[in-house]
Design a protein around this motif. Sequence first.
Motif, PDB file in Angstrom:
ATOM      1  N   ALA A  29       0.573  -1.615   0.086  1.00 20.68           N
ATOM      2  CA  ALA A  29      -0.131   0.320   0.552  1.00 20.68           C
ATOM      3  C   ALA A  29       0.575   0.804  -0.069  1.00 20.68           C
ATOM      4  O   ALA A  29       0.283   2.439   0.124  1.00 20.68           O
TER       5      ALA A  29
ATOM      6  N   THR B 193       0.924  10.856   4.153  1.00 16.81           N
ATOM      7  CA  THR B 193       0.974   9.324   4.005  1.00 16.81           C
ATOM      8  C   THR B 193       1.071   8.344   5.595  1.00 16.81           C
ATOM      9  O   THR B 193       1.677   9.580   5.756  1.00 16.81           O
TER      10      THR B 193
ATOM     11  N   LEU C 240      -6.708   2.750   5.263  1.00 19.62           N
ATOM     12  CA  LEU C 240      -7.977   3.469   5.708  1.00 19.62           C
ATOM     13  C   LEU C 240      -8.909   4.246   6.199  1.00 19.62           C
ATOM     14  O   LEU C 240      -8.416   5.252   6.072  1.00 19.62           O
TER      15      LEU C 240
ATOM     16  N   ARG D 108      -8.883   7.830   5.763  1.00 16.55           N
ATOM     17  CA  ARG D 108     -11.087   8.519   5.899  1.00 16.55           C
ATOM     18  C   ARG D 108     -10.360   9.699   7.018  1.00 16.55           C
ATOM     19  O   ARG D 108     -11.071  10.950   6.309  1.00 16.55           O
TER      20      ARG D 108
ATOM     21  N   GLN E 291      -4.803  -6.926  -0.506  1.00 20.86           N
ATOM     22  CA  GLN E 291      -4.573  -6.004  -1.992  1.00 20.86           C
ATOM     23  C   GLN E 291      -5.570  -4.770  -1.135  1.00 20.86           C
ATOM     24  O   GLN E 291      -6.718  -4.807  -0.850  1.00 20.86           O
TER      25      GLN E 291
ATOM     26  N   PRO F 178      -7.241  -1.421  -0.937  1.00 18.62           N
ATOM     27  CA  PRO F 178      -8.322  -0.734  -1.669  1.00 18.62           C
ATOM     28  C   PRO F 178      -7.971   1.143  -1.778  1.00 18.62           C
ATOM     29  O   PRO F 178      -7.333   1.574  -0.964  1.00 18.62           O
ATOM     30  N   ALA F 179      -8.524   1.758  -2.996  1.00 15.78           N
ATOM     31  CA  ALA F 179      -7.531   3.258  -2.762  1.00 15.78           C
ATOM     32  C   ALA F 179      -8.248   3.806  -1.525  1.00 15.78           C
ATOM     33  O   ALA F 179      -9.540   3.396  -1.621  1.00 15.78           O
ATOM     34  N   ALA F 180      -7.515   4.770  -1.313  1.00 18.57           N
ATOM     35  CA  ALA F 180      -7.687   5.910  -0.511  1.00 18.57           C
ATOM     36  C   ALA F 180      -8.755   6.460  -0.443  1.00 18.57           C
ATOM     37  O   ALA F 180      -9.337   7.095  -1.375  1.00 18.57           O
TER      38      ALA F 180
ATOM     39  N   GLU G 134     -11.383   9.573  -1.388  1.00 15.58           N
ATOM     40  CA  GLU G 134     -11.338  11.153  -1.581  1.00 15.58           C
ATOM     41  C   GLU G 134     -11.685  12.045   0.186  1.00 15.58           C
ATOM     42  O   GLU G 134     -12.548  11.895   0.190  1.00 15.58           O
TER      43      GLU G 134
END
Lengths: 514, 514
Positions: free
Chosen positions: B14, B64, B144, B148, B171, B173-175, B177
């Motif tokens: 990640a 990050t 996440l 978030r 895996q 998932p995308a962070a 927005e």
Amino acid sequence: MKGSEGLLATAAAAGVDTCFANPGTTEIPLVEAFDQVPGMRAVLGLSEGVVTGAADGYGRMTGTPALTLLHLGPGFANGIANLHNARRARTPIINLVGEHATWHQAADAPLHSDIESLASPVSGWVGRTSSTAAAAGEFAEAYLASLRTRLPATLIAAADHMWGQGGMPVQVPAAPERPQVDEQRIAEIAKVLSAGRRPVLLLGGQAVESAEALRTAARIAATAGAEVLAERGSARMERGPGIPPVRMLPYFPEAVTETFEGFSDLILVGARTPVSFFGYRGQPSHPLPDGLKVHELADTEADALHALAALAEATGSAAEEPPRAQRPEVAKPSGALDANAIAAAIVLTQPDNAIIVNEGVSSAAAYPAIADAAPAHCELSQTGGAIGMGMPVATGAAIACPDRAVITLQADGSAAYTAQALWTQARESLNVTTVICSNSRYRILDHELQRAGVDDPGAAAASMTSLGDPALDWPAVARGFGVEAIRATTGEELLDALQQAQRRSGPLLVEAVL
Amino acid sequence: MKGSEGLLATAAAAGVDTCFANPGTTEIPLVEAFDQVPGMRAVLGLSEGVVTGAADGYGRMTGTPALTLLHLGPGFANGIANLHNARRARTPIINLVGEHATWHQAADAPLHSDIESLASPVSGWVGRTSSTAAAAGEFAEAYLASLRTRLPATLIAAADHMWGQGGMPVQVPAAPERPQVDEQRIAEIAKVLSAGRRPVLLLGGQAVESAEALRTAARIAATAGAEVLAERGSARMERGPGIPPVRMLPYFPEAVTETFEGFSDLILVGARTPVSFFGYRGQPSHPLPDGLKVHELADTEADALHALAALAEATGSAAEEPPRAQRPEVAKPSGALDANAIAAAIVLTQPDNAIIVNEGVSSAAAYPAIADAAPAHCELSQTGGAIGMGMPVATGAAIACPDRAVITLQADGSAAYTAQALWTQARESLNVTTVICSNSRYRILDHELQRAGVDDPGAAAASMTSLGDPALDWPAVARGFGVEAIRATTGEELLDALQQAQRRSGPLLVEAVL
């Protein structure tokens, strides 16, 4: 009178005379009150780990609570680790945590946080002031709770309650006595001891803090053909020529199990059933051999002194002479240093009535193994496993007992947590000698890696146990915080440094290079 | 693969590549995994305040999360104060807290405590591993959540889940927005700006972390005849020749109220309604003049960059040139040092693209007052008021940005909390220059005593604000932790020391004696 003055006057009248402090803006009314209320000594620490550790050391020596004065949630948080140790030591402490004025709390100012949530895990009692007039009474509740539970009690004091006029001291009722063990329990344990099996007494808490209790336990054991052992990690253990030597349980669980092999009955006296410090694959949480029966004479709350005296009567051992156990012979250390050499140097130089604070970690066990050769002293141990207690606890013990020499046996990795305590030792001219066991490693983690089957750790794992690059320069750290220092690399140098320490007054740090 | 390996592999995949650590026995399986999983840099800190502060600095620079690796409740507790600051900075961090093996938790071993209760006040998410196989997925949840909520997320990892076989990376998932501000809100704010009153924009969070956002805000203000101000205590604020200067709100509430006098409408852009740092008698929690109307363009969660761009469009200011504000002139400091002289010396010597970490406390405000004269840089501030963030945050920022110079403007009282960070700076050869503002006082508390009406504090109160007896020897402390040091007592010496710092690599400490 202000709320802060009513509160401190209540404390002083109850005999609480020492406040270890690292205040901020919300604590200003209490800081002001230090000058208005006679009889309270305020001792500044450079960080809250020093403050709470010192309160632990003070309480272990006196049995009565010191105050701590801490700045909102974050200031309290910095003190949690040493409060965790105090909780395991069963030390009464009263934490005064400043809080925003009541009308300001809803605004969620930057320093606002959930203080109760932080305080609960290390406190036997948590409360808040409810008004200026009620604050002294709420302090009295905290005071009694700290002595009833023998745990830290935390009172969150709102700034407006402290600065407001209308404070009023209250008289604090007498502290509760420890509960006494009933006669039936005494009779049951006496029966176990006279059954002709192989019993062992495990002493802890109050039972190792009293020379008389240690002698009584030895008498009982001699009559019953039992052995006496002591819990590991005692808050305070007394030793000396007039006290029968008591062996301490080892650290690793397989060694604890082995220690109890061959015994029939384990009798707990102010001690808990032994628990493995960590959980290891293939080892149980309670490392005891199959078939060993556990009996409890006195739990950690009960009056163990009374229980032992009653048991001595019931077993007819009250008049028995305690056995004369052999005391270890200790040779002068010479040449390169190791843990045994450091322990020997301390035993051979410590003056009468010294207080030994032992946070030696991987060097810790060497001292109690030979300490029965030393003059009368007490040893304060690492109780809860939160490292960084040694120098703060020594600071508080020295404040509590200004006429006794304090010697800290201190691992270097743990020392790096709370080295700031040295500054308070310098500021208060405390007679504390800190012996740093300087191996430039978290040695205990090397052992744990081996136990986990990692004989040849990779570069990253190896880097997590090494403090060698750069090596800490302990004499420089000490001088930075205002304490003189000596480096010793041989037994001869260490003996000389420790003899120098006892001839002077004020703190000294001795780096013992392993 | 072990549970620990599955977890770290998930992190590395990640893009989480740095772990600030102070591990113990329960973390051994994760320590082992550092060598099994490629792409994770493990950085040791001598205490957990260093570890969590470094993760905050890292996250402020990269956006990050870094990992922290902490030892049960007490290890976590030592890191809470700097996690509190990270929470106020809205920094994503993932705390991995080792915990006893599941079957050992009920035994209440010495280090056992209520970790959730400790973690909740400073975490946006708290969870536990439930099995070896599930641990990587639970890590992904924490990852996440940290992005978030933009807060620390805390995963409590049981030792047996980590050492067990059957770990499996997942895996991530995308962070998510940031939520976008809706058009209606944009139109409402545009209407406020075009009403012909006297509006002021207050920027915070994301709006001061981006040069483009700062320019857009200036364009909007120029068109509307508005002023632009910045919140105090930003996680990261960009400045430089290409960025319009923005004045920062003052500290004390009466000065904040005065700053807003004469304005009609306060428009919040990634900022909160101003809150007084502490509650003072006679001052409100929200220090704003009567009649000032507060509007929110973007809250601290929302996408402030998008909101500003849309507002520029709606107000017809998108093509406007940002105004050319005057930049301060800074003279070379000479003779005795004060806060202004220290700030001037930094501004005059800092290289292009420096990272300034400002924990100056009573010396803090002098730097932003003249920082628009400096080359392009960003400033990381004290966000939550928990002191001791400066040197740890600088350490993490330097790890995140190895090609940038880091300069820490550091109050001495706060420095004494976490001076251990210097050792990590030495060990990792980080380009950090620490400037200690050495006044041997908690000066801010002197001010607060005066504000409370105590002009002539008694001996006890005075002793609570003085660090002078003994004075800390900062060069000695630095050398103790492996960092070279220089003492400067004049402007000339300080300029010279800071120039030396920029010519060399690796850390340096400069004691600026006030």
